[in-house]
Design a protein around this motif. Structure first.
Motif, PDB file in Angstrom:
ATOM      1  N   HIS A   1       0.831  -1.201   0.000  1.00 33.89           N
ATOM      2  CA  HIS A   1       0.000   0.000   0.000  1.00 33.89           C
ATOM      3  C   HIS A   1       0.870   1.257   0.000  1.00 33.89           C
ATOM      4  O   HIS A   1       2.038   1.221   0.395  1.00 33.89           O
ATOM      5  CB  HIS A   1      -0.913   0.002   1.229  1.00 33.89           C
ATOM      6  CG  HIS A   1      -2.073   0.951   1.116  1.00 33.89           C
ATOM      7  ND1 HIS A   1      -2.007   2.255   1.542  1.00 33.89           N
ATOM      8  CD2 HIS A   1      -3.325   0.782   0.605  1.00 33.89           C
ATOM      9  CE1 HIS A   1      -3.166   2.857   1.313  1.00 33.89           C
ATOM     10  NE2 HIS A   1      -3.976   1.990   0.744  1.00 33.89           N
ATOM     11  N   ARG A   2       0.271   2.370  -0.434  1.00 37.40           N
ATOM     12  CA  ARG A   2       1.004   3.636  -0.485  1.00 37.40           C
ATOM     13  C   ARG A   2       1.485   4.066   0.887  1.00 37.40           C
ATOM     14  O   ARG A   2       2.552   4.658   1.037  1.00 37.40           O
ATOM     15  CB  ARG A   2       0.124   4.735  -1.091  1.00 37.40           C
ATOM     16  CG  ARG A   2      -0.211   4.476  -2.554  1.00 37.40           C
ATOM     17  CD  ARG A   2      -1.332   5.367  -3.068  1.00 37.40           C
ATOM     18  NE  ARG A   2      -0.897   6.747  -3.215  1.00 37.40           N
ATOM     19  CZ  ARG A   2      -1.245   7.735  -2.399  1.00 37.40           C
ATOM     20  NH1 ARG A   2      -2.042   7.502  -1.372  1.00 37.40           N
ATOM     21  NH2 ARG A   2      -0.819   8.953  -2.611  1.00 37.40           N
ATOM     22  N   THR A   3       0.688   3.775   1.928  1.00 39.44           N
ATOM     23  CA  THR A   3       1.083   4.165   3.292  1.00 39.44           C
ATOM     24  C   THR A   3       2.331   3.410   3.746  1.00 39.44           C
ATOM     25  O   THR A   3       3.128   3.934   4.527  1.00 39.44           O
ATOM     26  CB  THR A   3      -0.060   3.927   4.283  1.00 39.44           C
ATOM     27  OG1 THR A   3      -0.488   2.556   4.203  1.00 39.44           O
ATOM     28  CG2 THR A   3      -1.233   4.841   3.982  1.00 39.44           C
ATOM     29  N   THR A   4       2.492   2.169   3.282  1.00 40.69           N
ATOM     30  CA  THR A   4       3.698   1.398   3.618  1.00 40.69           C
ATOM     31  C   THR A   4       4.930   2.063   3.026  1.00 40.69           C
ATOM     32  O   THR A   4       5.966   2.207   3.684  1.00 40.69           O
ATOM     33  CB  THR A   4       3.565  -0.038   3.090  1.00 40.69           C
ATOM     34  OG1 THR A   4       2.409  -0.651   3.652  1.00 40.69           O
ATOM     35  CG2 THR A   4       4.804  -0.859   3.447  1.00 40.69           C
TER      36      THR A   4
ATOM     37  N   SER B   1       5.158   5.228   2.184  1.00 37.67           N
ATOM     38  CA  SER B   1       5.336   6.502   2.884  1.00 37.67           C
ATOM     39  C   SER B   1       6.039   6.304   4.220  1.00 37.67           C
ATOM     40  O   SER B   1       6.923   7.079   4.601  1.00 37.67           O
ATOM     41  CB  SER B   1       3.969   7.160   3.106  1.00 37.67           C
ATOM     42  OG  SER B   1       4.099   8.375   3.801  1.00 37.67           O
ATOM     43  N   ARG B   2       5.685   5.231   4.932  1.00 43.89           N
ATOM     44  CA  ARG B   2       6.289   4.952   6.243  1.00 43.89           C
ATOM     45  C   ARG B   2       7.782   4.640   6.093  1.00 43.89           C
ATOM     46  O   ARG B   2       8.608   5.086   6.899  1.00 43.89           O
ATOM     47  CB  ARG B   2       5.563   3.784   6.897  1.00 43.89           C
ATOM     48  CG  ARG B   2       5.903   3.581   8.365  1.00 43.89           C
ATOM     49  CD  ARG B   2       5.125   2.430   8.962  1.00 43.89           C
ATOM     50  NE  ARG B   2       3.695   2.612   8.804  1.00 43.89           N
ATOM     51  CZ  ARG B   2       2.912   1.838   8.054  1.00 43.89           C
ATOM     52  NH1 ARG B   2       3.445   0.826   7.379  1.00 43.89           N
ATOM     53  NH2 ARG B   2       1.634   2.055   7.977  1.00 43.89           N
TER      54      ARG B   2
ATOM     55  N   HIS C   1       9.588   7.886   5.476  1.00 46.73           N
ATOM     56  CA  HIS C   1       9.652   8.693   6.696  1.00 46.73           C
ATOM     57  C   HIS C   1      10.776   8.204   7.612  1.00 46.73           C
ATOM     58  O   HIS C   1      11.479   9.010   8.222  1.00 46.73           O
ATOM     59  CB  HIS C   1       8.314   8.633   7.431  1.00 46.73           C
ATOM     60  CG  HIS C   1       7.224   9.382   6.751  1.00 46.73           C
ATOM     61  ND1 HIS C   1       5.913   9.364   7.175  1.00 46.73           N
ATOM     62  CD2 HIS C   1       7.251  10.191   5.654  1.00 46.73           C
ATOM     63  CE1 HIS C   1       5.178  10.114   6.374  1.00 46.73           C
ATOM     64  NE2 HIS C   1       5.969  10.633   5.445  1.00 46.73           N
TER      65      HIS C   1
END
Length: 277
Positions: free
Chosen positions: A98-101, A103-104, A107
């Protein structure tokens, strides 16, 4: 993808041969496994006195170390790349996340999404003009710059600000008064003003009604320029600064300066605004 772990039997065999006095190289050759793997198994056994899988702190990462390094490298070398593009690139190598993975992961490496700053586009000729301006004024004294009257036009928002604003907040607090910016329909309007200043202080500020053209600009100068220099005590031998807006550099405007015996400071093209207000 991450390689499969060796069985408990293989790991026990590595430790058994190590206890028997075999070196890393001989164990690696005997069991046909990499020397680094042999070393890792033995180091783990020395520290924990077991070859069993230890409890992990959380769910294993869905991305291999190689893919994570590739994501970080792509984001660092191509700052304009989007999360969707990074997601597609990982899918091409068999890692669908997923995109959040993504992004994490970025970060954790210190890379965060931010609004790109806008800056004037400078061609080589613009850079040469700026350098020429700087070198031509290297010998100027502070007293010379005290004689300069700086000017510009600025738009002022009557209600709020059109610029983006970031706030630090927790989840489900987006509508808290401290986390919102009040707005009105149609933006609330704005006004244009002309203003000037010198090292001695601020001069006149004039609201511009309607569209600004050369005639209106000369009217503003006629009614406010000399009065501002008088209020700021610049004397008759002052220098006037303006940018290279077409209405500022118009033939009739430059003739007006000539008739008034006003020296105009040559200003490089594409120089950032002074933001007088």
């Amino acid at each position: 993808m991450k390689n499969k772990e060796h069985t408990r039997q293989v790991r026990d065999t590595v430790v058994k041969k190590f206890k028997a006095g075999f070196g890393y190289k001989k164990i690696s050759q005997a069991l046909n496994i990499p020397r680094s793997t042999v070393q890792a198994i033995i180091l783990k056994w020395k520290e924990y006195q077991t070859t069993a899988n230890l409890p992990r702190p959380g769910r294993p990462s869905k991305l291999s170390a190689h893919t994570r390094r590739r994501l970080i490298r792509d984001a660092a070398t191509m700052p304009m790349i989007t999360l969707d593009e990074l997601q597609r690139s990982t899918a091409e190598v068999g890692d669908s996340v997923h995109r959040t993975t993504i992004s994490r992961i970025l970060h954790k490496s210190g890379l965060y999404g931010r609004v790109a700053r806008r800056k004037p586009f400078l061609k080589d000729i613009h850079k040469k003009c700026c350098l020429k301006f700087a070198t031509s004024h290297l010998g100027d004294t502070p007293n010379m710059w005290k004689k300069v009257l700086w000017s510009d036009e600025t738009k002022i928002e009557l209600f709020g600000n059109n610029a983006k604003r970031y706030v630090w907040r927790k989840s489900n607090t987006a509508h808290h008064p401290e986390h919102t910016i009040p707005t009105v329909k149609h933006g609330g309007g704005s006004i244009m003003v002309w203003a000037c200043f010198s090292s001695a202080g601020t001069g006149k500020m004039v609201k511009i009604d309607g569209k600004m053209d050369g005639a209106k600009y000369r009217t503003i100068l006629e009614e406010n320029l000399m009065e501002s220099t008088k209020d700021l005590r610049l004397g008759r031998r002052f220098v006037f600064q303006q940018d290279n807006d077409p209405k500022h550099k118009a033939k009739s405007t430059m003739e007006w300066f000539k008739n008034k015996h006003i020296q105009v400071l040559e200003w490089p093209s594409q120089t950032p605004d002074l933001n007088l207000i």
